[in-house]
Design a protein around this motif. Structure first.
Motif, PDB file in Angstrom:
ATOM      1  N   SER A 142      38.841  35.014  36.226  1.00 55.06           N
ATOM      2  CA  SER A 142      37.656  34.914  37.075  1.00 55.06           C
ATOM      3  C   SER A 142      38.101  34.349  38.421  1.00 55.06           C
ATOM      4  CB  SER A 142      36.596  34.013  36.441  1.00 55.06           C
ATOM      5  OG  SER A 142      37.082  32.685  36.327  1.00 55.06           O
ATOM      6  N   GLY A 143      37.150  34.303  39.370  1.00 55.25           N
ATOM      7  CA  GLY A 143      37.455  33.699  40.664  1.00 55.25           C
ATOM      8  C   GLY A 143      38.037  34.681  41.651  1.00 55.25           C
ATOM      9  N   ASP A 144      38.978  34.220  42.457  1.00 52.41           N
ATOM     10  CA  ASP A 144      39.594  35.041  43.497  1.00 52.41           C
ATOM     11  C   ASP A 144      40.156  36.320  42.879  1.00 52.41           C
ATOM     12  OD1 ASP A 144      41.975  34.277  46.171  1.00 52.41           O
ATOM     13  OD2 ASP A 144      41.049  36.176  45.569  1.00 52.41           O
ATOM     14  N   PRO A 145      39.689  37.490  43.339  1.00 49.06           N
ATOM     15  CA  PRO A 145      40.147  38.739  42.729  1.00 49.06           C
ATOM     16  C   PRO A 145      41.588  39.104  43.065  1.00 49.06           C
ATOM     17  CG  PRO A 145      38.699  39.197  44.579  1.00 49.06           C
ATOM     18  CD  PRO A 145      38.661  37.716  44.363  1.00 49.06           C
ATOM     19  N   LEU A 146      42.182  38.420  43.997  1.00 53.51           N
ATOM     20  CA  LEU A 146      43.597  38.647  44.314  1.00 53.51           C
ATOM     21  C   LEU A 146      44.413  37.570  43.618  1.00 53.51           C
ATOM     22  CD1 LEU A 146      45.626  40.360  45.912  1.00 53.51           C
ATOM     23  CD2 LEU A 146      45.370  38.736  47.795  1.00 53.51           C
ATOM     24  N   VAL A 147      45.188  37.995  42.644  1.00 50.82           N
ATOM     25  CA  VAL A 147      45.967  37.022  41.883  1.00 50.82           C
ATOM     26  C   VAL A 147      47.451  37.229  42.136  1.00 50.82           C
ATOM     27  CG1 VAL A 147      44.275  36.706  40.072  1.00 50.82           C
ATOM     28  CG2 VAL A 147      45.926  38.533  39.856  1.00 50.82           C
ATOM     29  N   LYS A 148      48.139  36.118  42.202  1.00 54.53           N
ATOM     30  CA  LYS A 148      49.581  36.163  42.428  1.00 54.53           C
ATOM     31  C   LYS A 148      50.305  35.770  41.149  1.00 54.53           C
ATOM     32  CE  LYS A 148      49.238  35.318  47.371  1.00 54.53           C
ATOM     33  NZ  LYS A 148      49.430  36.751  47.680  1.00 54.53           N
ATOM     34  N   GLY A 149      51.384  36.508  40.875  1.00 55.00           N
ATOM     35  CA  GLY A 149      52.147  36.225  39.677  1.00 55.00           C
ATOM     36  C   GLY A 149      53.567  35.829  39.999  1.00 55.00           C
ATOM     37  N   ILE A 150      54.413  35.991  39.003  1.00 49.85           N
ATOM     38  CA  ILE A 150      55.808  35.625  39.184  1.00 49.85           C
ATOM     39  C   ILE A 150      56.549  36.711  39.940  1.00 49.85           C
ATOM     40  CG2 ILE A 150      55.822  34.188  37.112  1.00 49.85           C
ATOM     41  CD1 ILE A 150      57.260  36.524  35.674  1.00 49.85           C
ATOM     42  N   LYS A 151      57.685  36.332  40.512  1.00 48.30           N
ATOM     43  CA  LYS A 151      58.614  37.269  41.147  1.00 48.30           C
ATOM     44  C   LYS A 151      57.990  38.075  42.279  1.00 48.30           C
ATOM     45  CE  LYS A 151      61.269  37.482  36.904  1.00 48.30           C
ATOM     46  NZ  LYS A 151      62.113  38.248  35.996  1.00 48.30           N
ATOM     47  N   GLY A 152      57.015  37.508  42.966  1.00 41.76           N
ATOM     48  CA  GLY A 152      56.448  38.156  44.136  1.00 41.76           C
ATOM     49  C   GLY A 152      55.414  39.230  43.861  1.00 41.76           C
ATOM     50  N   PHE A 153      55.016  39.396  42.609  1.00 44.32           N
ATOM     51  CA  PHE A 153      53.993  40.381  42.273  1.00 44.32           C
ATOM     52  C   PHE A 153      52.596  39.825  42.502  1.00 44.32           C
ATOM     53  CE2 PHE A 153      56.235  43.922  40.396  1.00 44.32           C
ATOM     54  CZ  PHE A 153      57.465  43.382  40.059  1.00 44.32           C
ATOM     55  N   GLU A 154      51.670  40.708  42.828  1.00 48.63           N
ATOM     56  CA  GLU A 154      50.273  40.359  42.939  1.00 48.63           C
ATOM     57  C   GLU A 154      49.435  41.527  42.434  1.00 48.63           C
ATOM     58  OE1 GLU A 154      49.730  39.585  47.144  1.00 48.63           O
ATOM     59  OE2 GLU A 154      49.056  41.642  47.474  1.00 48.63           O
ATOM     60  N   ALA A 155      48.186  41.246  42.118  1.00 47.39           N
ATOM     61  CA  ALA A 155      47.280  42.299  41.671  1.00 47.39           C
ATOM     62  C   ALA A 155      45.890  41.989  42.189  1.00 47.39           C
ATOM     63  CB  ALA A 155      47.270  42.421  40.153  1.00 47.39           C
ATOM     64  N   GLU A 156      45.134  43.032  42.447  1.00 45.79           N
ATOM     65  CA  GLU A 156      43.780  42.864  42.954  1.00 45.79           C
ATOM     66  C   GLU A 156      42.775  43.480  41.992  1.00 45.79           C
ATOM     67  OE1 GLU A 156      43.032  44.557  46.779  1.00 45.79           O
ATOM     68  OE2 GLU A 156      41.143  43.440  47.027  1.00 45.79           O
ATOM     69  N   PHE A 157      41.818  42.684  41.591  1.00 44.46           N
ATOM     70  CA  PHE A 157      40.736  43.140  40.722  1.00 44.46           C
ATOM     71  C   PHE A 157      39.616  43.668  41.610  1.00 44.46           C
ATOM     72  CE2 PHE A 157      37.722  43.667  37.576  1.00 44.46           C
ATOM     73  CZ  PHE A 157      36.663  42.773  37.624  1.00 44.46           C
ATOM     74  N   ILE A 158      39.282  44.944  41.456  1.00 48.70           N
ATOM     75  CA  ILE A 158      38.159  45.538  42.172  1.00 48.70           C
ATOM     76  C   ILE A 158      37.150  45.962  41.122  1.00 48.70           C
ATOM     77  CG2 ILE A 158      37.370  47.295  43.796  1.00 48.70           C
ATOM     78  CD1 ILE A 158      40.168  47.386  44.960  1.00 48.70           C
ATOM     79  N   LYS A 159      36.123  45.143  40.971  1.00 45.00           N
ATOM     80  CA  LYS A 159      35.167  45.335  39.877  1.00 45.00           C
ATOM     81  C   LYS A 159      34.450  46.682  39.987  1.00 45.00           C
ATOM     82  CE  LYS A 159      31.467  42.927  37.427  1.00 45.00           C
ATOM     83  NZ  LYS A 159      30.599  41.708  37.406  1.00 45.00           N
ATOM     84  N   SER A 160      34.097  47.067  41.220  1.00 43.77           N
ATOM     85  CA  SER A 160      33.332  48.305  41.414  1.00 43.77           C
ATOM     86  C   SER A 160      34.137  49.541  41.037  1.00 43.77           C
ATOM     87  CB  SER A 160      32.876  48.405  42.865  1.00 43.77           C
ATOM     88  OG  SER A 160      34.000  48.437  43.735  1.00 43.77           O
ATOM     89  N   LYS A 161      35.436  49.405  41.085  1.00 47.89           N
ATOM     90  CA  LYS A 161      36.310  50.536  40.752  1.00 47.89           C
ATOM     91  C   LYS A 161      36.945  50.385  39.376  1.00 47.89           C
ATOM     92  CE  LYS A 161      37.586  51.685  45.528  1.00 47.89           C
ATOM     93  NZ  LYS A 161      38.706  51.903  46.476  1.00 47.89           N
ATOM     94  N   PHE A 162      36.635  49.318  38.670  1.00 46.13           N
ATOM     95  CA  PHE A 162      37.237  49.037  37.358  1.00 46.13           C
ATOM     96  C   PHE A 162      38.761  49.133  37.461  1.00 46.13           C
ATOM     97  CE2 PHE A 162      33.394  48.910  34.866  1.00 46.13           C
ATOM     98  CZ  PHE A 162      32.502  49.661  35.613  1.00 46.13           C
ATOM     99  N   SER A 163      39.299  48.563  38.533  1.00 44.96           N
ATOM    100  CA  SER A 163      40.745  48.686  38.750  1.00 44.96           C
ATOM    101  C   SER A 163      41.406  47.328  38.861  1.00 44.96           C
ATOM    102  CB  SER A 163      41.027  49.506  40.003  1.00 44.96           C
ATOM    103  OG  SER A 163      40.663  48.790  41.164  1.00 44.96           O
ATOM    104  N   PHE A 164      42.688  47.324  38.560  1.00 44.42           N
ATOM    105  CA  PHE A 164      43.508  46.108  38.626  1.00 44.42           C
ATOM    106  C   PHE A 164      44.923  46.553  38.955  1.00 44.42           C
ATOM    107  CE2 PHE A 164      44.140  41.738  38.273  1.00 44.42           C
ATOM    108  CZ  PHE A 164      45.123  41.389  37.365  1.00 44.42           C
ATOM    109  N   ASN A 165      45.137  46.977  40.188  1.00 37.94           N
ATOM    110  CA  ASN A 165      46.416  47.536  40.595  1.00 37.94           C
ATOM    111  C   ASN A 165      47.449  46.453  40.890  1.00 37.94           C
ATOM    112  OD1 ASN A 165      45.126  49.958  40.358  1.00 37.94           O
ATOM    113  ND2 ASN A 165      45.123  50.431  42.553  1.00 37.94           N
ATOM    114  N   LEU A 166      48.663  46.738  40.515  1.00 41.46           N
ATOM    115  CA  LEU A 166      49.781  45.810  40.709  1.00 41.46           C
ATOM    116  C   LEU A 166      50.524  46.179  41.985  1.00 41.46           C
ATOM    117  CD1 LEU A 166      51.509  43.511  39.323  1.00 41.46           C
ATOM    118  CD2 LEU A 166      52.944  45.370  38.448  1.00 41.46           C
ATOM    119  N   ARG A 167      50.905  45.169  42.766  1.00 42.25           N
ATOM    120  CA  ARG A 167      51.602  45.435  44.019  1.00 42.25           C
ATOM    121  C   ARG A 167      52.778  44.480  44.197  1.00 42.25           C
ATOM    122  NH1 ARG A 167      46.009  45.790  46.625  1.00 42.25           N
ATOM    123  NH2 ARG A 167      46.314  43.619  47.227  1.00 42.25           N
TER     124      ARG A 167
END
Lengths: 111, 115
Positions: free
Chosen positions: B52-77
């Protein structure tokens, strides 16, 4: 912190034989899962335990697969008799909240 | 029933290229979203997660993902990939309403990074 332990790492059997896999979860993790990962697919749930009780076994082929977690810690998954299509990696995961931690898996080849 | 779709089966990138791996899920309720990575010969490891919360989440090794609820998407970048990012990447979802629920995984995307 020790991770999820699984053994054996590899197993080759002939069809109609039986096989058993063992999993020891991370200490303190009440929830334990067994997943099956067929080549080219993502893992799919077989069974979920909460302590020593089964929460979800709706996708477990109960005619040949069985699993137990008698003391609420380690768990055993058995296949008897094995079929060719059971060739897969069997993954064990554990959690205490929504995040699951995976073991190295047991790679099963049924000939 | 929940389902997860990963659009790319195999992605090949040169080092320093930018990465985006697509993930769409199907579920009517609240979800938790995860990206796991499996390096060659190793077990599944958690890259990042969204509850929950901020839809842009940061992970390990420089990866991030954005949750876009309207698109039911969670793309990794990742802005710039390295050879060591060569691995299989799995998107997964579970029900977010309560407790510990099983993960539903996509089929995975194999990433090959070449020099």
């Amino acid at each position: 912190e020790a991770g999820v332990a699984q053994s054996p790492r590899y197993k080759i059997i002939e069809k109609r034989q039986s096989v058993a896999f063992w999993c020891n979860p991370i200490s303190g993790h009440a929830t334990l899962y067994w997943y099956q990962q067929i080549l080219g697919q993502g893992p799919k749930l077989l069974i979920q335990f909460q302590n020593n009780g089964v929460v979800d076994d709706s996708q477990l082929p109960k005619d040949r697969f069985s699993a137990e977690r008698l003391k609420g810690v380690d768990s055993t998954l058995k296949i008897q008799p094995a079929k060719l299509e059971d060739s897969a990696v069997y993954l064990c995961a554990s959690s205490y909240d929504e995040t699951q931690y995976f073991g190295p898996g047991t790679r099963l080849l049924v000939l | 029933a929940q389902s997860v779709s990963q659009h790319n089966h195999h992605v090949i990138l040169s080092e320093a290229a930018s990465l985006e791996l697509g993930c769409n899920y199907s579920y009517g309720g609240t979800v938790n979203l995860f990206w796991y990575v499996q390096y060659p010969g190793q077990h599944l490891q958690l890259l990042l997660k969204y509850f929950s919360g901020d839809p842009l989440v940061k992970g390990i090794k420089g990866f991030e993902a954005e949750f876009i609820k309207s698109k039911f998407s969670f793309n990794l970048r990742k802005p710039s990939v390295q050879w060591s990012d060569t691995a299989e990447y799995f998107c997964a979802v579970n029900a977010g309403y309560s407790g510990n629920t099983p993960l539903v995984f996509g089929k995975g995307t194999r990433l090959s990074v070449i020099a």
